[in-house]
Design an enzyme around this catalytic site. Sequence first.
Site, PDB file in Angstrom:
ATOM      1  CB  SER A 159       5.285  -1.881  11.888  1.00 27.99           C
ATOM      2  OG  SER A 159       4.834  -0.558  12.151  1.00 27.99           O
ATOM      3  CE  LYS A 188      -0.152   3.092   4.774  1.00 35.01           C
ATOM      4  NZ  LYS A 188      -0.138   3.164   6.222  1.00 35.01           N
ATOM      5  N   GLY A 218       2.481   2.156  10.721  1.00 30.66           N
ATOM      6  CA  GLY A 218       3.423   3.276  10.591  1.00 30.66           C
ATOM      7  C   GLY A 218       4.122   3.634  11.881  1.00 30.66           C
ATOM      8  CG  HIS A 233      -5.733   1.842   5.053  1.00 30.65           C
ATOM      9  ND1 HIS A 233      -5.246   2.807   5.909  1.00 30.65           N
ATOM     10  CD2 HIS A 233      -4.758   0.903   4.955  1.00 30.65           C
ATOM     11  CE1 HIS A 233      -4.029   2.459   6.293  1.00 30.65           C
ATOM     12  NE2 HIS A 233      -3.711   1.306   5.728  1.00 30.65           N
ATOM     13  CD  GLU A 260      -2.947   5.440   6.626  1.00 29.26           C
ATOM     14  OE1 GLU A 260      -2.913   5.431   5.383  1.00 29.26           O
ATOM     15  OE2 GLU A 260      -2.073   4.885   7.328  1.00 29.26           O
ATOM     16  CD  GLU A 289      -3.475  -2.603   7.059  1.00 26.83           C
ATOM     17  OE1 GLU A 289      -2.302  -2.762   6.704  1.00 26.83           O
ATOM     18  OE2 GLU A 289      -4.168  -1.653   6.684  1.00 26.83           O
ATOM     19  CG  ASN A 297      -1.789   1.194   1.332  1.00 26.84           C
ATOM     20  OD1 ASN A 297      -1.820   2.016   0.426  1.00 26.84           O
ATOM     21  ND2 ASN A 297      -2.513   1.308   2.433  1.00 26.84           N
TER      22      ASN A 297
END
Length: 248
Positions: free
Chosen positions: A211, A14, A171, A95, A97, A165, A12
């Site tokens: 991560s 992003k 991250g 996702h 985010e 996730e 991904n």
Amino acid sequence: MSSQRKFFVGGNWKMNGDKATINEIIEFMKGPINTNTEVVVGCPQCYLMYTRQHMPASIGVAAQNCYKVAKGAFTGEISPAMVKDCGCEWVILGHSERRNVFNEPDKLISDKVGHALEAGLKVIPCIGEKLEEREGNRTEEVVFAQMKALLPNISDWSRVVIAYEPVWAIGTGKTATPEQAQDVHAKLRQWLRENVNAQVAESTRIIYGGSVTSGNCQELAKKTDIDGFLVGGASLKPDFVHIINART
Ligand code: 13P
């Protein structure tokens, strides 16, 4: 890892990359990649066509989002039909985010998943708990509620790969331990058994994101219910090839 389920590694990107860096990624993606792994890269919308045209054909290309209807007055959105028209087969939806930065609720994500499947795309819906939810022992409750919201809109599980996730691992450099990830994956598979059926539970890939690096991927990949990864930062670097080959 069950032999029924093909190992799956998604990258991904992003909101990262430009044509020059995408060219570099395409170069390392031509490296020695285990053909027993299904590989998909999620790239920014404006580079979907470029990436599809230049990425080796064996690697899938995904959009990172799309809207819940085919067309219309929805400024700034793209539809699954457009993703397909760019030559791409996949979309990442829900996702963390999208959920937490753009406040997308479960119902909208579910509607997007339903429409993307109807339009013929393959879908990677993402779920996961926040740190305070994990610390409050609410992980199961949160991920099961996210799954329940998706359920009415999933018509064809063979075109769905679930990405677990945990938000606290994304991250942050703080990966879930193989045991923590395996525990949630096993519970999700049991949830599928109870709420869909045994065949879907056995055949649906549940991948881990948060991560993942070349250093931790092999231990994670050994776990029975971890069928691959969704990789953020490390998917932009040549190390991604090691993650793709984690089971080699
Ligand atoms: P990182 O691998 O950068 O933690 O990101 C994970 C992720 O969000 C993949 O979708």
